[in-house]
Every structure is written in C-alpha cells, then in structure tokens.
Write an enzyme that holds these catalytic residues in place. Structure first.
Site, mmCIF file in Angstrom:
data_model
loop_
_atom_site.group_PDB
_atom_site.id
_atom_site.type_symbol
_atom_site.label_atom_id
_atom_site.label_comp_id
_atom_site.label_asym_id
_atom_site.label_seq_id
_atom_site.Cartn_x
_atom_site.Cartn_y
_atom_site.Cartn_z
ATOM 1 N N GLY A 112 0.719 -1.032 -0.150
ATOM 2 C CA GLY A 112 0.085 0.044 0.110
ATOM 3 C C GLY A 112 0.945 1.415 -0.237
ATOM 4 C CB ALA A 113 4.413 1.986 -0.398
ATOM 5 C CD GLU A 114 3.481 2.604 -5.045
ATOM 6 O OE1 GLU A 114 3.256 1.219 -4.371
ATOM 7 O OE2 GLU A 114 4.809 2.768 -4.918
ATOM 8 C CG ASN A 136 7.796 1.951 -3.021
ATOM 9 O OD1 ASN A 136 7.238 1.155 -3.353
ATOM 10 N ND2 ASN A 136 6.979 3.154 -2.910
ATOM 11 C CG ASP A 189 7.770 2.357 -6.887
ATOM 12 O OD1 ASP A 189 7.655 1.771 -5.911
ATOM 13 O OD2 ASP A 189 6.986 1.985 -7.847
ATOM 14 C CE LYS A 202 9.071 -2.081 -7.983
ATOM 15 N NZ LYS A 202 8.328 -0.908 -7.601
ATOM 16 C CG MET A 260 -14.531 4.299 -10.657
ATOM 17 S SD MET A 260 -12.927 4.841 -11.270
ATOM 18 C CE MET A 260 -13.253 6.679 -11.312
HETATM 19 CA CA CA Z 1 6.080 0.672 -5.106
#
Ligand code: CA
Length: 698
Positions: A210-212, A288, A333, A360, A668
C-alpha cells in the site's frame, strides 16, 4: 525536456540449496504421496527439509532458500518435447492470477483473485474444496495492481492465506473450513495483502502493501495454532511524539526528516521472505518510500531506514540482527521486495553463505547472509540512476541530477523495475539464476502541489506530463545470470515486458510463461527453446512441478488480470478466463479454447470543448486515472475498461462516477474532494476526443 514528456513506459506498478541432510528426520518424514488431504506431516522438520520431498512443493519458493529448483527430471531436456496438457481448472475469474500452487499429500492448494483458496486433486484437477473469504469488492480500490494473491502456506494440517482486505486466515487443510482469522491491518487505511504467508518455527509471517497510497510498512508473526500476534516489526518509524515500538525504530528515526509519519513512510513488506534454519535468520525485503519523492517524504534527505532494504530478523522475537539498504533515501519507487534466494557459492575461492537479490533498482546483489556484508553488486539491466555500488561503503554512487529537484528527469530502470515481483530461480547444477528481467524507464517530475490525499495514490511525482501515447512498448527478457562472475550467460528476448516468474529443474530446464501468451521450456545451460505451447492469455504467474505415482507434472496459473495495464490489452490478448494448466509427458488433452477479445463497435459522440479544456482533461487523467486505466487512456489490460470504448450512456455519468464514486462497489474510487465536477467534464471531453479519433480510424 518538455512537460509533455512522451514515455515508453506506461504503467506504474505498486502500486516480490541447501538440502540439509536430516538423518533421523528423513526416516520420520519420508516423501509420502498419500492423497490424505490433511497435510498434517508438514511441520518444522518437513519445512527445513523441503528439498527431500522431491515429488512435492510444500512452501512458496519450494524451500526456505526460495530457490524454485526442483530435483525432478522425468521431464528433461530430452523428453520435454512430449509435454502435453494433463488437466486444466477454471478459476472463474477475469482478474489477475499470480499464485504458485503448493502440492502436499497429493493435493494442490492455490489461490485465485479476491484471495479465493482452492484445494484440488493434484492428479486430476478435480476440486476438493474452495474457500471464498468474501472480500467486500470496495477493497479493490486499495489494490494498486489488481486483486491478486500469490498463494498459501501449509503447516500442521492448516492452510494459511492473506486476503486482499488485510486478514490472515487459517483453514482446515482437509475440509477448507475456517479455523481462525485475524485482521492484520487497520482496515480504514489503504493496506492490502497479496503475498503468500510463510511459516517459520510455528509462526505465520505476513506483511502487506500500500506504499503508493500512504501507509507504514510492517511484518507480523502470528501463532500458527491460535492466530495470536507474536510480534510485529515495523520497517519505518512512526510519530516520534509517541514511544517507539522498538530500539530499531528509535535508530531509524534519526535517518528521517520533517513530518514523515503523516504520509505513512512506506517500506511495506509485500512479497519476499526467506529463512536460513542453521543461522536462524529470517530475510525480509522491504518496499519503497511513501510517497516516492523524498523531497516530500523526508525533506532534507537522510537514508530513511529501513526503506528498500534487506533485513535479517530473529524469527522468535522479530528483533533485527543486521540490515543492508539497497537504495538509501529511495526516490524512484525502488523496492527491495523482490525474491531473495539463499545459496552456498564459491566466491573468490571461498565457500560463502550468500543471499542473492535482483531488486528493482537494476543491480544484482550478493551479500554474506551471516553478516549482511556486500560481496558484489553489478547491473543486470541498463541502469542510469547510479554509476556503481561502492564495494567499500556498500552504497550506490548516484549520477548527478537523478533526484529530480526541479526538471523532469529520465531514470532507468523505471518504477516497474529491472525485475519486479515475478520470482527468479537458482539452479545449483548450472550455477545460474534465471531472472524475468525487463528494460524500461520513467520520467520523474517533482509534484509541486503537495496535496496529500488520504487513501489515494500519493507519490509526490507529477504524472500530468504523461499525456502522449508511448512510441514503443518496453521489452522484457529471460536473463540467465552467473552470480559468481556477475555476468550474463544467455538471454531470450521477448516483445514486451512483464513476463512470468521462473522454475528450473534437474532436467536441465527453465520454464517461464510470457506476457504474449505462451508457456515455454528452455535448456537451463544454454537457453535453447525446447518446448512451447500457446496459451492464449498473458501469463505472469510462476510455474511449479511435482510428481505423483511416477508421473511428473508441470503447473502454471494463466490469466492476465489488471496487474499491468498496458501490455496484455495492447497486444490483443484477452485477460479471461483465468485457468490453472497442468502438463505431463505424453498427455494429449487439448487446451480449452480462449474466446477472442471482442472489440465493440466505436461510434463517434459529438461534444464541444476548447483545446485547452481537452488538454486540461488529459493532464487530470494522467494524474488521477492513468495508473489503473493506462496512461494516455490505453486501457487496462482487458480487465479495467478501455474508457474510449464505454457505452455512450456512460459518458453522461462522468460526474457521478468520477467525483461522487457511483461505482465504488466495483472498485472505482470516487475523487471528491480532489476533483470538481468541471474536472470530470474535462476528463470526459479528453476521452471523447480519443474515442472519436479511434472511430475515424475504423
Ligand atoms: Ca511501489
């Protein structure tokens, strides 16, 4: 570079051999193939010696070292040409499938989308039971990268699964009946679980993602029998006005600045875990920063421990023994949640207990897993953000300007990574690691708005520059990497990126599913293509293999889902149906047909708007919608609707859908108070302009 940066890379995700001779244990736990369905024999000794159960696959990465190497060799470089479909199982879903099935006592345990668990007869694919956690569909709005699940853990007669809404459940392996369930997250926050749990010394380990969206990462350990919380290790510090949960957090807080805790901080443990029973160390990959942009997250810099790190914890207590941060002060990220593989390798003439990771950020790392000492790190894909990893300090040497203080800055790899969650594998016979690698870049721009939106996409990066369609698709390749020499040995190029994880076997084989809808077997030493079947749907999951009654099977879950909103749809493959396909030698079942993707007729819809309004809509779409629906409105991989193709009546409801959240029940989200009705109007005319262009072409 102009603000209307065109980009190759469209979507942002995130939105993860040592066979210990067992002596007595071996006798007690001889490889059993009875289809009892009880899985009562899977205890700590069995898990420590998973490699001895040649015909089974009893834990996520096949063993605690997570090598994904099977000693089976009935299917070999010689016989693989005769591999055919033995059975298939329809998961009744058009969403993403990412699980690695387990096989214990003749029963296969796997998961589909929405965290549904299936127990199947591993010989026939016949369903024994199914458990649906009934996740409220509104939780789909918190899933950055589709409502996927990567599989279960099995231990002492129980099957454990983490659900997308943050629960951890224990099921009876024989019946699928719920034994206990705990909520592992604050469900008012945008946490999700997609990882497979692991069990170490009687504790079920589970993290979250859930980091975004703005959360604080942690790993929890629950008592396997009762579901009682044993310990929780936070990966980033919380509000310093309250007591720190651990001495590790007090230390970490010194590496942060500003009011980082208000946006969560990130560092989520959303996929990789490995365990060395001899050293009694649990290896954890962390994610991230939240938000991505450190200027927003921790103004003034700092390493921001323990973001983007490999942590070695004591499994009994959750205390940190050592850490290695792969990307200090993460700004791009760059998660280190990619799979961690343990092996004993000869490095510079010395036998070393190592840990390997291809996170990454594009460097392949080898650490001494006793101490965390960096042994080597070299780029395995094109890397532009850092010149090298300094071998003395263990830190990256960043190139100038890569922290994008003001100007749009192109960085390679992009946020999808040189390698993402799709697991790599290690074959001790060839000494090679097989990485689902990819070449992609991203243009970062500091977002000056700083309007933190609780529960929504918060990266501190300005996406509104991504309004132009891509000029080409980013590509992927299967990379055979020599970890000792830190050199490529061979590669197989693919037309697009986001291909599946890898399985390697003693039959000198590597298996991988591809984004363009194939399942392929290569020779492990040379990369020669020896077998291929066209599946018809994109594959992102990882194959596994097992043997029952003298027959070796190879299984893969096939189904694209919305986890990568560009490639599948754009190359014309349907996402549905999701299926589990199992192959064996000389089996000749025909693959169930896949209906071709139906493209609805596109009729133009008239509207009036100024060029400026359409351009405003393009920017708003890129910033708010593109992450799921495809930047430049390319569509979401055949799952999330291509908005250009909506029924004409939908265009009359844009304000209700976008602003008021009229479709929150199907995942949505509504964007009140961040988007006004006139913003929805601008997005509407932007999509209509694209639709009418498309209609003109047809
Ligand atoms: Ca990420």
């Amino acid at each position: 570079m102009t603000r209307r940066a065109s980009l190759l890379l469209i979507s942002i995700s995130l939105c993860l051999l040592v066979a210990v001779p067992a002596g007595q244990a071996q006798k007690k736990h001889a490889p059993g193939q009875q289809a009892t369905g009880k899985a009562t024999g899977i205890d700590d000794i069995a898990l420590r010696n998973a490699d001895l159960r040649k015909g089974e696959w009893i834990t996520h990465g096949r063993n605690y070292s997570e090598t994904r190497f099977s000693p089976l060799k009935q299917v070999s470089e010689v016989t693989v040409k005769d591999l055919g479909l033995a059975w298939s199982f329809d998961t009744e879903t058009d969403r993403g499938l990412e699980a690695t099935p387990l096989v214990v006592d003749g029963v296969m345990y796997t998961t589909g989308s929405w965290s549904i668990v299936y127990a199947l007869d591993a010989r026939t694919g016949k369903q024994i039971w199914k458990w649906d956690p009934q996740v409220p569909r509104r939780f789909g709005t918190k899933a950055c990268c589709d409502v996927v699940n990567r599989g279960v853990a099995v231990y002492k007669g129980h099957v454990y699964v983490g659900t997308i809404d943050g629960r951890l459940a224990a099921l009876d392996a024989a019946t699928g009946k719920l034994v206990w369930s705990v909520v592992t997250v604050d469900q008012t926050k945008p946490y999700t679980i997609t990882a497979a749990p692991r069990v170490v010394k009687g504790k079920v380990l589970i993290g979250n993602g859930g980091a975004e969206y703005g959360v604080r990462g942690y790993l929890s350990a629950y008592d396997a029998a009762t579901g009682k919380l044993s310990w929780r290790f936070y990966t980033v510090p919380g509000d310093p006005s309250k007591p720190f949960e651990s001495p590790e957090m007090a230390k970490a807080a010194k590496t942060w600045k500003g009011e980082w805790w208000k946006m969560g901080g990130g560092g989520t443990v959303w996929d990789s875990l490995a365990y060395d029973p001899e050293l009694d160390l649990l290896y954890v990959g962390t994610g991230n920063g939240s938000p991505w942009n450190q200027q927003v997250r921790s103004p003034g810099g700092g390493d921001n421990l323990y973001l983007s790190s490999i942590l070695a914890l004591r499994p009994a207590t959750g205390r940190l023994v050592w850490h290695y941060q792969v990307t200090p002060g993460d700004q791009w990220d760059f998660t280190a949640t990619q799979h961690i593989i343990l092996a004993d390798l000869e490095i510079k003439g010395q036998k070393r207990k190592v840990l390997m990771q291809a996170p990454k950020n594009g460097f392949f790392y080898i650490l001494d897993r006793r101490t965390g000492e960096l042994l080597s790190a070299e780029p395995y894909v094109t890397v532009t953000w850092a010149k090298e990893i300094d071998k003395k300090t263990g830190r990256p040497v960043e190139n100038p300007g890569v922290r994008y203080p003001a100007e749009p800055t192109q960085i390679q790899p992009g946020p999808l990574g040189g390698h993402n969650w799709q697991p790599m594998s290690f074959n001790p016979q060839t000494g090679l690691v097989y990485i689902p690698a990819q070449e992609n870049f991203f243009v970062f721009l500091h977002d000056k708005r700083l309007d933190y939106r609780p529960g929504r996409w918060n990266t501190g990066v300005d996406f509104s520059i991504f309004t132009d369609p891509p000029t080409a698709l980013p590509t992927g390749h299967l990379l055979a990497w020599d970890p000792v020499a830190q050199k490529e040995r061979w590669r197989v190029q693919y037309p697009v990126m986001w291909n599946g994880g890898t399985l390697t076997t003693a039959g000198n084989l590597v298996f991988q599913g591809t984004a363009d809808g194939r399942f392929v077997g290569y020779s492990a030493d040379k990369g020669a293509k020896l077998w291929e079947v066209t599946i018809g749907t994109g594959v992102i999951a990882t194959p596994m293999t097992y043997e029952i009654d003298g027959v070796q099977y190879v299984s893969i879950m096939a189904g694209w889902g919305g986890s990568f909103p560009l490639t599948g749809g754009s190359i014309g493959l349907p996402a549905t149906p999701g299926r589990l396909l199992t192959f064996a030698l000389n089996s000749k079942q025909s693959l169930p047909a896949v209906a071709a993707m139906e493209m609805p007729a596109v009729t133009p819809i008239e509207f009036t708007a100024t060029k400026e309004t359409i351009a405003k809509g393009a920017g708003l779409f890129a910033q708010n919608c593109g992450v799921c629906h495809g930047l430049a409105a390319l569509g979401g991989g055949g799952v999330l609707p291509d908005l250009k193709l909506s029924a004409p009546s939908v265009f009359n409801k844009y304000r209700e859908i976008i602003v008021d959240g009229a479709r929150v029940d199907i995942g949505m989200p509504g964007f009140k108070p961040w988007l006004k009705p006139e913003d929805a109007d601008a997005i509407r005319v932007y999509i209509l302009s694209l639709r009418n262009e498309l209609a003109k072409k047809k």
